[in-house]
Enzyme design. Structure first.
Site, mmCIF file in Angstrom:
data_model
loop_
_atom_site.group_PDB
_atom_site.id
_atom_site.type_symbol
_atom_site.label_atom_id
_atom_site.label_comp_id
_atom_site.label_asym_id
_atom_site.label_seq_id
_atom_site.Cartn_x
_atom_site.Cartn_y
_atom_site.Cartn_z
ATOM 1 N N HIS A 147 0.839 -1.210 0.000
ATOM 2 C CA HIS A 147 0.000 0.000 0.000
ATOM 3 C C HIS A 147 0.867 1.250 0.000
ATOM 4 O O HIS A 147 0.674 2.159 -0.808
ATOM 5 C CB HIS A 147 -0.917 0.036 1.213
ATOM 6 C CG HIS A 147 -1.544 1.395 1.425
ATOM 7 N ND1 HIS A 147 -2.677 1.803 0.768
ATOM 8 C CD2 HIS A 147 -1.156 2.445 2.196
ATOM 9 C CE1 HIS A 147 -2.978 3.040 1.118
ATOM 10 N NE2 HIS A 147 -2.064 3.458 1.985
ATOM 11 N N HIS B 210 1.662 5.280 -2.858
ATOM 12 C CA HIS B 210 2.137 6.635 -2.583
ATOM 13 C C HIS B 210 3.366 7.063 -3.367
ATOM 14 O O HIS B 210 3.457 8.217 -3.796
ATOM 15 C CB HIS B 210 2.457 6.775 -1.091
ATOM 16 C CG HIS B 210 1.258 6.875 -0.207
ATOM 17 N ND1 HIS B 210 0.447 7.992 -0.172
ATOM 18 C CD2 HIS B 210 0.735 5.997 0.695
ATOM 19 C CE1 HIS B 210 -0.527 7.801 0.711
ATOM 20 N NE2 HIS B 210 -0.382 6.599 1.242
ATOM 21 N N GLU C 273 -5.098 10.069 0.054
ATOM 22 C CA GLU C 273 -5.543 8.675 0.113
ATOM 23 C C GLU C 273 -6.644 8.353 -0.899
ATOM 24 O O GLU C 273 -6.629 7.295 -1.523
ATOM 25 C CB GLU C 273 -6.029 8.321 1.525
ATOM 26 C CG GLU C 273 -4.914 8.174 2.539
ATOM 27 C CD GLU C 273 -4.019 6.957 2.293
ATOM 28 O OE1 GLU C 273 -4.393 6.079 1.490
ATOM 29 O OE2 GLU C 273 -2.939 6.894 2.897
ATOM 30 N N SER D 264 -4.034 1.467 -4.777
ATOM 31 C CA SER D 264 -3.487 0.200 -4.278
ATOM 32 C C SER D 264 -4.560 -0.834 -3.983
ATOM 33 O O SER D 264 -4.233 -1.940 -3.547
ATOM 34 C CB SER D 264 -2.661 0.450 -3.011
ATOM 35 O OG SER D 264 -3.486 0.963 -1.967
#
Length: 285
Positions: free
Chosen positions: A150, A155, A196, A215
């Site tokens: 993740h 990111h 996010e 993700s």
């Protein structure tokens, strides 16, 4: 959002945080916090990744990569192609050479969840914390807290975009200030609905740039494709009023026209905004 702060390393004693998270969690903390430094960083001990872990990484990457066309934003897709880490768990040192050259950021390995002040402090210094552990094969479809897949897959490619890179540093500085002003709740919503679970309008349509979308195999289809989803134009006050879901797909997503818009609209000082938000109703997600 921010003003100059001293992003110094946090104090060494973090036993209170660990005890509090353990008490509130049904699963405990996944990471190994026994070897962490004062700033919560650890070594990425690459030799601890087993062949099973590498296989999990390859399968996660292949599944998610297949879902990206027509759903991931251009900046993410371009950076991901240049990174090319489909075959093995990335080595942070190698990635840091390219990342620092691109946007002056670097990755710092951490054991898992971090206290707010530690997280903000790293961002303020252009350091992005990435969890070192990876899910076990039996956790392939669900994990209780973010792992390296993740954190890295979701990111890191966006950190190569200069505007997102500057936005995240400003967010870290703003977070340090928000702790003094009682604004963490509102700032958490901003992070949730941008970094996010953010969407951006591009020439081909709405695309994802948020790590929680990029993700997740289910969330990326839901956020971009589902007809029942509310996709609202980014409005700073509305975002900070809106609560979010932590155990289900989001019902609403906010769409920026560009990453420049995101940076510009969150650049002003938030001190008065926090006070105004206290008088406004919270919105259900």
């Amino acid at each position: 959002m921010n003003e100059p702060e001293d992003p110094a390393s946090p104090a060494v004693d973090r036993s209170g945080f660990l005890a509090d998270v353990a008490a509130r969690s049904t699963h405990g903390l996944r990471g190994d916090y026994s070897r962490m430094r004062a700033d919560y960083t650890v070594e990425q001990r690459y030799e601890l990744y087993t062949p099973a872990h590498q296989d999990v990484w390859r399968r996660l990457y292949a599944r998610q990569h297949e879902l990206l066309p027509g759903r991931a934003c251009e900046a993410f897709a371009s950076a991901l192609a240049r990174l090319d880490f489909a075959d093995a768990i990335p080595r942070f040192d190698s990635v840091n050479q390219r990342l620092h050259a691109a946007t002056r950021w670097r990755l710092v390995p951490v054991p898992g969840l971090l206290p707010d002040d530690v997280f903000f402090g790293h961002l303020a210094k252009r350091q992005f914390p990435v969890t070192v552990w990876i899910r076990e094969p039996e956790e392939f479809d669900y994990i209780v807290e973010p792992d390296i897949f993740h954190d890295f897959f979701g990111h890191v490619p966006m950190l190569f975009d200069p505007q997102i890179a500057d936005y995240l540093q400003a967010y870290g500085l703003g977070g340090l200030k928000a702790q003094r002003l009682g604004g963490l709740k509102y700032l958490a919503r901003l992070y949730w609905y941008t970094i996010e679970f953010g969407l951006v309008a591009e020439a081909g349509g709405v695309r994802a740039y948020g790590a929680g979308i990029l993700s997740s195999p289910g969330e990326i289809r839901h956020a971009v494709d589902a007809p029942e989803v509310h996709r609202e134009r980014f409005d700073l006050i509305r975002v900070m009023q809106t609560k979010y879901l932590i155990d289900d797909f989001q019902k609403v997503y906010f769409v920026v026209d560009s990453f420049g818009q995101l940076f510009d609209e969150t650049a002003p000082d938030f001190s008065l905004l926090y006070r105004a938000l206290e008088r406004l109703p919270e919105l259900e997600p």
